[in-house]
Scaffold this motif. Sequence first.
Motif, short mmCIF file in Angstrom:
data_model
loop_
_atom_site.label_atom_id
_atom_site.label_comp_id
_atom_site.label_asym_id
_atom_site.label_seq_id
_atom_site.Cartn_x
_atom_site.Cartn_y
_atom_site.Cartn_z
N LYS A 145 0.84 -1.20 0.01
CA LYS A 145 -0.07 0.09 -0.10
C LYS A 145 0.68 1.35 0.01
CE LYS A 145 -4.15 -1.69 2.35
NZ LYS A 145 -5.24 -1.23 1.19
N LEU A 146 2.24 1.08 0.55
CA LEU A 146 3.04 2.20 0.59
C LEU A 146 3.72 2.50 -0.89
CD1 LEU A 146 4.46 1.79 4.06
CD2 LEU A 146 2.56 3.43 3.44
N GLY A 147 3.45 1.58 -1.39
CA GLY A 147 4.28 1.55 -2.92
C GLY A 147 5.48 1.17 -3.17
N THR A 148 6.35 1.32 -4.11
CA THR A 148 7.71 0.75 -4.33
C THR A 148 8.87 1.49 -4.30
OG1 THR A 148 7.54 1.19 -6.96
CG2 THR A 148 6.58 -0.81 -6.23
N ASP A 149 8.51 3.12 -4.01
CA ASP A 149 9.72 3.86 -3.85
C ASP A 149 10.53 3.64 -2.72
OD1 ASP A 149 9.13 4.95 -6.31
OD2 ASP A 149 7.84 6.70 -5.31
N LEU A 150 9.75 3.39 -1.41
CA LEU A 150 10.45 3.43 -0.16
C LEU A 150 11.44 2.02 -0.33
CD1 LEU A 150 7.42 3.93 2.37
CD2 LEU A 150 9.32 5.31 1.71
N PRO A 151 10.97 0.95 -0.62
CA PRO A 151 12.03 -0.08 -0.80
C PRO A 151 13.12 0.03 -1.48
CG PRO A 151 10.12 -0.97 -1.48
CD PRO A 151 9.86 0.30 -0.79
N LYS A 152 12.73 0.78 -2.91
CA LYS A 152 14.08 1.05 -4.03
C LYS A 152 14.73 2.22 -3.52
CE LYS A 152 11.00 -0.43 -7.97
NZ LYS A 152 10.48 -0.08 -9.29
N ASN A 153 14.45 2.82 -2.35
CA ASN A 153 15.35 3.81 -1.95
C ASN A 153 16.70 3.06 -1.17
OD1 ASN A 153 14.45 5.84 -3.13
ND2 ASN A 153 13.02 6.70 -1.42
N HIS A 154 16.45 1.75 -0.79
CA HIS A 154 17.62 1.34 -0.08
C HIS A 154 18.21 0.11 -0.82
CE1 HIS A 154 16.27 3.34 3.50
NE2 HIS A 154 15.03 3.37 3.05
N ASP A 155 19.21 -0.27 -0.33
CA ASP A 155 20.07 -1.30 -1.10
C ASP A 155 19.61 -2.71 -0.32
OD1 ASP A 155 21.90 -3.42 -2.09
OD2 ASP A 155 23.67 -2.28 -1.46
N LEU A 156 18.90 -3.48 -0.84
CA LEU A 156 18.38 -4.69 -0.63
C LEU A 156 19.06 -6.05 -1.17
CD1 LEU A 156 14.57 -3.96 -0.41
CD2 LEU A 156 16.31 -3.49 1.24
N SER A 157 20.37 -5.72 -1.67
CA SER A 157 21.05 -6.66 -2.37
C SER A 157 21.57 -7.79 -1.58
CB SER A 157 22.10 -6.17 -3.46
OG SER A 157 22.98 -5.47 -2.47
N SER A 158 21.56 -7.60 -0.36
CA SER A 158 22.01 -8.51 0.62
C SER A 158 21.11 -9.71 0.75
CB SER A 158 22.28 -8.19 2.14
OG SER A 158 21.11 -7.56 2.45
N LEU A 159 19.92 -9.46 0.50
CA LEU A 159 18.82 -10.56 0.71
C LEU A 159 18.87 -11.55 -0.56
CD1 LEU A 159 15.45 -8.13 0.91
CD2 LEU A 159 16.59 -9.93 2.80
N ARG A 160 18.74 -12.93 -0.19
CA ARG A 160 18.94 -13.90 -1.05
C ARG A 160 17.86 -14.96 -1.06
NH1 ARG A 160 21.08 -18.79 0.40
NH2 ARG A 160 21.60 -19.10 2.58
N VAL A 161 17.13 -15.14 0.40
CA VAL A 161 16.00 -15.88 0.33
C VAL A 161 14.83 -15.32 1.13
CG1 VAL A 161 15.01 -18.08 1.24
CG2 VAL A 161 17.21 -17.93 0.53
#
Length: 656
Positions: A390-406
């Motif tokens: 509901k908050l949209g995609t901008d918030l997570p896209k503003n952070h580097d989430l590349s460490s996630l793998r599962v």
Amino acid sequence: MSNSDSFSVTLNETRVFKVPSVFAANAELQESEYLNRLALGKSDPEKYWADAARELKWQKPFTKILEWNPPFAKWFEDGNINASENCIDRHLASSGGKAAITWEGEPIVGGKPESITWTYSELHDRTVRMAAGLRKLGLKKGDRVAIYMPLVPESVVAMLACARAGLTHTVIFGGFSAESLKDRVNDAGARVVLTADFGWRKGAKLGLREQVEKAIAGAPCVESVITLRREEVGLEDTQSTGEVTGKIAHANEYDWYGISYSFSKAELNSLGGAEVCGAEHPLFILYTSGTTGKPKGIVHSTGGFLTGAARSTKDVFDLKSDDTYWCTADIGWITGHTYLVYGPLALGASVFIYEGAPTTPTPDRFWEMISRRKVSILYTAPTAIRAFMKLGTDLPKNHDLSSLRVLGTVGEPINPEAWMWYKDTIGGGRCPIVDTYWQTETGSIVVSPLPGVVATKPGSATFPLPGYDVAILDKAGEPVPLGRGGYLVIRKPWPSMARTIFRDPERFKETYFSNFKDGIYFTGDGARFDEQGYLWCLGRVDDVLNVSGHRLGTMEIESALVSHPAVAEAAVVGRPDELKGQGIVAFVSLKSSQVKALGTNATLLKSLKDELRAHVTKEIGALARPDEIRFSDGLPKTRSGKIMRRLLRELATTGV
């Protein structure tokens, strides 16, 4: 059997996602070994589970595998094992300096959150000290201890210290009211309560100690309370020396660190050791809602539970030694027991814990922490995912989430739209998603894809794990054809299954094993296998609601409503809720005196609705507060006097 005869199927099955080749090549469990385990789990499930159990540290190795007298199972009965030793001691030689727990608090002060990191050696020291403190109070193996705490590192210490001393813990979610706390403490016969003065949630301090004070005024079994004083001294204040801080009702109150750090080295050696526990020793009791008003105290053993927790954590999350693992559940629920504490710590993982709301103090708090802490495995609920959507995609896209793998989901079926958003927006299209199906009663995950070997479909939990005989039956107990809905069951025992309902074995038998013959466990859920054998869970078929991944008995909420002096009768049903999965709708019939007094005055009627919501919150907790209350002159019933819940569900869903 359930009063539901049909199962609706509205799931999208058009897309299948294969595991990225790079991930598959690096996965701990390769396809050949997975297929071997599936074959062994089908042909000789006892050998499969015995092999898994032998990966743990046993004080005395077992020679017996299974004794099955339906519906009661005993696994590895002649072996001895201590859960605390498995979660801490066995890692000290090789990984004593490795981070075991990293914790963050909700408030941001001076630009930084409150933060704690404990190594395995430090976690061991604190656990030994609390185990010694509990024994010093006179507690002995088999006694029960209630834990009513916020999500702080000390809550993990509380669980492990109980396990170390051979005490059976019952963790009670900090969102439950004093009345619910009292009921659970009394049912368990807890001699001691471990708590804290408060916990953080959405920028507010939730007073836990004051709830304990109210609860134990009606709980004569409680002899002592141990309080973590965050307000006065903060977390980790090992210099606190005041042993007795006051009185709570009839119980002695002790300071957390005062009682933990009052020992000489010799005393710690004698009081802090790991108790010798049989495999069937009850590790914990966890209360879960049912279709009657009284919550069920689900009892889990030590050896069997730990076997299921460790094996599933390792395989389902492809856990590696350098992972930073984050399960967002509270310890008050089974997910927190199995996949925040016992499973990952038994494997020597580095566990991240966050106390607070996902969007506090900023709506991107989750993603900021994942980026900064380099979290590699995230296990959370579909409710949270839908809230983030509901908050949209901008918030997570503003952070580097590349460490996630599962990425994992738990608590309820995830709708395909949320699954895709999770995969693309959070996982960047590269992370396998493990959509897990299991229950408090199963103890560990039963159905899930394994990253690296199983292709996924949005909304499906895919296939049963090795060692589980999962089937979908009709009312006569016969398997239904592929594509048709039926009742989800497990036909053979497994190690982490619940052993009984505390002090009520007949209720255990009636609730879970009376619907079908031959010791078949009925989950209470409807499901179907599609043409390719993928499992799709279709939700509850009894009177248990799944609200934000939490199971709530309709009878428990109805009992709370009827306890209000204005209410004559109440019926509670669920309705679809885009965010929570199910919302709570209460149909209430008022006493005639109230009907006359209120008439059609809209202001008075609204005021009473607000009062009833507050009353349910007081009796059970905020998670049970009805989303809607409807007043009715009378509730629709059959000739035999049974409330027609199906009609009420239709009314609640259509908004008529």
